[in-house]
Design a protein around this motif. Sequence first.
Motif, short mmCIF file in Angstrom:
data_model
loop_
_atom_site.label_atom_id
_atom_site.label_comp_id
_atom_site.label_asym_id
_atom_site.label_seq_id
_atom_site.Cartn_x
_atom_site.Cartn_y
_atom_site.Cartn_z
N UNK A 262 0.87 -1.18 0.00
CA UNK A 262 0.00 0.00 0.00
C UNK A 262 0.90 1.23 0.00
N UNK A 263 1.10 1.82 -1.18
CA UNK A 263 2.04 2.94 -1.27
C UNK A 263 1.41 4.28 -0.93
N UNK A 264 2.20 5.16 -0.33
CA UNK A 264 1.77 6.55 -0.23
C UNK A 264 2.93 7.40 -0.73
N UNK A 265 2.61 8.57 -1.26
CA UNK A 265 3.68 9.33 -1.90
C UNK A 265 3.63 10.81 -1.54
N UNK A 266 4.80 11.42 -1.58
CA UNK A 266 4.93 12.87 -1.39
C UNK A 266 5.73 13.43 -2.54
N UNK A 267 5.29 14.55 -3.08
CA UNK A 267 6.12 15.17 -4.12
C UNK A 267 7.31 15.84 -3.44
N UNK A 268 8.30 16.14 -4.25
CA UNK A 268 9.50 16.79 -3.73
C UNK A 268 9.14 18.16 -3.16
N UNK A 269 8.17 18.80 -3.79
CA UNK A 269 7.75 20.11 -3.32
C UNK A 269 7.02 20.00 -1.96
N UNK A 270 6.20 18.96 -1.82
CA UNK A 270 5.52 18.74 -0.51
C UNK A 270 6.54 18.49 0.59
N UNK A 271 7.58 17.74 0.26
CA UNK A 271 8.60 17.46 1.29
C UNK A 271 9.31 18.75 1.70
N UNK A 272 9.58 19.62 0.73
CA UNK A 272 10.19 20.91 1.07
C UNK A 272 9.28 21.66 2.05
N UNK A 273 8.01 21.69 1.71
CA UNK A 273 7.05 22.42 2.54
C UNK A 273 6.99 21.83 3.95
N UNK A 274 6.95 20.50 4.02
CA UNK A 274 6.85 19.84 5.33
C UNK A 274 8.07 20.15 6.19
N UNK A 275 9.19 20.46 5.54
CA UNK A 275 10.42 20.77 6.29
C UNK A 275 10.64 22.27 6.47
N UNK A 276 9.63 23.05 6.09
CA UNK A 276 9.74 24.50 6.28
C UNK A 276 10.55 25.20 5.20
N UNK A 277 10.76 24.54 4.05
CA UNK A 277 11.49 25.16 2.94
C UNK A 277 10.53 25.42 1.79
N UNK A 278 10.98 26.28 0.89
CA UNK A 278 10.17 26.52 -0.29
C UNK A 278 10.84 25.86 -1.48
N UNK A 279 10.10 25.04 -2.23
CA UNK A 279 10.71 24.42 -3.41
C UNK A 279 10.97 25.52 -4.43
N UNK A 280 12.21 25.59 -4.97
CA UNK A 280 12.54 26.70 -5.86
C UNK A 280 11.59 26.78 -7.06
N UNK A 281 11.41 28.01 -7.52
CA UNK A 281 10.50 28.26 -8.62
C UNK A 281 11.32 28.69 -9.83
N UNK A 282 12.04 27.74 -10.44
CA UNK A 282 12.80 28.08 -11.65
C UNK A 282 12.82 26.87 -12.57
N UNK A 283 13.47 27.04 -13.69
CA UNK A 283 13.43 26.00 -14.74
C UNK A 283 14.02 24.68 -14.26
N UNK A 284 15.13 24.76 -13.53
CA UNK A 284 15.79 23.53 -13.10
C UNK A 284 14.89 22.76 -12.13
N UNK A 285 14.29 23.49 -11.19
CA UNK A 285 13.39 22.84 -10.22
C UNK A 285 12.20 22.22 -10.94
N UNK A 286 11.73 22.87 -12.00
CA UNK A 286 10.57 22.36 -12.74
C UNK A 286 10.91 20.99 -13.37
N UNK A 287 12.16 20.80 -13.78
CA UNK A 287 12.56 19.53 -14.39
C UNK A 287 12.36 18.38 -13.41
N UNK A 288 12.59 18.65 -12.12
CA UNK A 288 12.55 17.57 -11.12
C UNK A 288 11.25 17.53 -10.31
N UNK A 289 10.30 18.37 -10.69
CA UNK A 289 9.09 18.51 -9.87
C UNK A 289 8.25 17.23 -9.81
N UNK A 290 8.43 16.32 -10.77
CA UNK A 290 7.60 15.10 -10.79
C UNK A 290 8.17 13.97 -9.94
N UNK A 291 9.32 14.20 -9.34
CA UNK A 291 9.91 13.14 -8.51
C UNK A 291 9.07 13.00 -7.24
#
Length: 300
Positions: A262-291
């Motif tokens: 039974x899998x559960x998943x978090x996006x990389x951006x959700x993990x940033x948020x959960x740790x009090x960080x903001x996932x960067x908003x630029x082209x490079x970050x967009x490439x990895x946003x689906x991880x």
Amino acid sequence: MRTDRDRWDLATSVGATATMVAAQRALAASREFALIDDPFAAPLVRAVGMDVYIRLVDGRIPVEEDSELDPERMAQGMACRTRFYDQFFLDAGRSGIGQAVILACGLDARAYRLPWLKGTVVYEVDMPEVIEFKTSTLSGLGAEPTAQRRTVAVDLRDDWAAALQEAGFDSQIPSAWSAEGLLLYLPQDAQDALFDNITALSAPSSRLAFEYVPDTAIFADERWRSHHDRMSELGFDIDFNDLVYHCQRGHLIDHLSRQGWQPSSNTISELHQANGFEYPDDELAAVFADITYISAVLGR
Ligand SMILES: C[S@@+](CC[C@H](N)C(=O)[O-])C[C@H]1O[C@@H](n2cnc3c(N)ncnc32)[C@H](O)[C@@H]1O
């Protein structure tokens, strides 16, 4: 480029990615950032001796303001990843699981730094050169495992399940498995066999964690290529496009679900948020946003 029987140490090919990740952990754990606690990452990186990663750990890479090559950004990304897996093992321990398998352990020092449940056996699996280097370097540093550490020096494209069982793994009790930073480096048949073996060796209530990169085409993406070129100029010459296997991975989560996970998943951006960080908003970050970071429990 990869071949079926290729080998490496921590300064070459896929092995160098373990040193790169450890350097990022060392940054996250450095006093300036102190986002995680890993006292072994920096000494391990120094012991490998790759100049560019020693310079990174020492803060000797020139940083341009607002550039994607921001050590704080690297530290935050790696802190999210490290905390995800740390938390995964600690939660497993709290639920009474006393057997852990760290697949492709690289220079990860969890077996030496986590407060494992008393009596826990931790299996560390990686290539022989990687296991030998880490074991002897940490022993030279006077580090003591915080669990019963058992090493399994094997190629994960071979019959690693037999090697794990020979090392004492008990498939009758629940386990916690991690495959951190591994899947991309396995060809599809080895990746699928990895999960089939994990399932076959897992007693009910076992747990599993890994990152899921749905599309390896990101490493050929123009936005990543231009980032890679800038990194190369600074001496970061790992080219992921040559190291990863570009193959179908889309079936993985459904496949695991069909096998009773039974899998559960978090996006990389959700993990940033959960740790009090903001996932960067630029082209490079967009490439990895689906991880996504997946954790799963075996329910059968
Ligand atoms: C990106 S590193 C991640 C290391 C560690 N999990 C971490 O996050 O610090 C990839 C690791 O996978 C291991 N690896 C990749 N393919 C492997 C294979 N076929 N057999 C054994 N280890 C493998 C490498 O040796 C390396 O340590």
